[in-house]
Structure formats: structure tokens, C-alpha cells
Design a protein around this motif. Structure first.
Motif, short mmCIF file in Angstrom:
data_model
loop_
_atom_site.label_atom_id
_atom_site.label_comp_id
_atom_site.label_asym_id
_atom_site.label_seq_id
_atom_site.Cartn_x
_atom_site.Cartn_y
_atom_site.Cartn_z
N SER A 14 -12.11 -2.79 -0.69
CA SER A 14 -10.50 -2.02 -1.11
C SER A 14 -10.38 -1.92 0.58
N THR A 15 -11.36 -1.10 1.16
CA THR A 15 -11.33 -0.28 1.96
C THR A 15 -10.54 -1.55 3.16
N ILE A 16 -10.57 -2.81 3.58
CA ILE A 16 -9.93 -3.93 4.58
C ILE A 16 -8.54 -4.05 3.88
N THR A 17 -8.26 -3.58 2.11
CA THR A 17 -6.95 -3.71 1.91
C THR A 17 -5.85 -2.80 2.33
N SER A 18 -6.31 -1.23 2.10
CA SER A 18 -6.26 -1.19 2.64
C SER A 18 -5.76 -0.24 3.90
N GLN A 19 -6.36 -0.82 5.07
CA GLN A 19 -6.32 -1.19 6.05
C GLN A 19 -5.06 -1.82 6.47
N ILE A 20 -5.60 -2.99 6.25
CA ILE A 20 -4.53 -4.48 6.56
C ILE A 20 -3.07 -3.89 5.69
N LYS A 21 -3.04 -3.42 4.71
CA LYS A 21 -1.50 -2.56 3.71
C LYS A 21 -0.93 -1.28 5.06
N GLU A 22 -1.59 -0.85 5.72
CA GLU A 22 -1.22 0.41 6.90
C GLU A 22 -1.22 -0.07 7.89
N ALA A 23 -1.43 -1.27 8.64
CA ALA A 23 -1.71 -1.42 9.89
C ALA A 23 0.30 -2.31 10.47
N ARG A 63 -11.24 -11.85 0.45
CA ARG A 63 -10.91 -11.22 -0.41
C ARG A 63 -8.96 -10.63 -0.64
N ALA A 64 -9.75 -10.06 0.73
CA ALA A 64 -9.34 -8.43 1.04
C ALA A 64 -6.92 -9.49 1.00
N LEU A 65 -7.81 -10.27 1.71
CA LEU A 65 -6.31 -11.26 2.11
C LEU A 65 -5.93 -11.59 0.63
N ASP A 66 -6.77 -12.00 0.25
CA ASP A 66 -6.88 -13.04 -0.97
C ASP A 66 -5.66 -11.69 -1.87
N ALA A 67 -5.97 -10.62 -1.90
CA ALA A 67 -5.98 -9.65 -3.01
C ALA A 67 -4.02 -9.09 -2.51
N LEU A 68 -4.24 -8.96 -1.71
CA LEU A 68 -2.55 -9.29 -1.36
C LEU A 68 -2.47 -10.45 -1.00
#
Length: 71
Positions: A14-23, A63-68
């Protein structure tokens, strides 16, 4: 695998996903062979510029990239 471990991994994804979204950008690198002092120097320089470097397990990052829906 116990529930605490699974929850911690889910939080990390979840943290990784949020960081990618905001980057504004994302760079993936292989850091094998880089000395600790060189890595710390890079972290220091990145902080000055408002950026950061973070090491994640490949499976959690995937997993974070897959979620996005990244390929």
C-alpha cells in the motif's frame, strides 16, 4: 506465514502504491556492488533535492505495480 507478516507486507504494498501514485517519476535500479558509503552519499544528495531512494523486495514492488496496472 503468520497474519502479522501478511499484514506488514500488505501495508508495504500500500505504501509503495501510494508513493508511485504521487511520484513525478520513478527509477528502478540494480544497486548490487554499490558500496554503503556511495549509497549513503546518494541518499544525502537526493534528500537535498526533495527525492529519496528506497529498497523494496521485488515481489512487493511488483504487487504494487500490478495494482496500478503497470506492465
Amino acid at each position: 506465514m503468520n497474519k502479522a507478516t501478511i499484514l506488514k507486507k500488505q501495508e508495504t504494498v500500500s505504501t509503495i502504491t501510494s508513493q508511485i501514485k504521487e511520484a513525478k517519476s520513478l527509477v528502478v535500479v540494480e544497486y548490487r556492488g554499490v558500496s554503503v558509503s556511495a549509497l549513503e552519499s546518494l541518499r544525502k544528495e537526493l534528500r537535498k533535492e526533495g527525492a529519496f531512494i528506497k529498497v523494496y523486495k521485488n515481489t512487493l514492488a511488483k504487487r504494487a505495480l500490478d495494482a496500478l496496472n503497470f506492465d
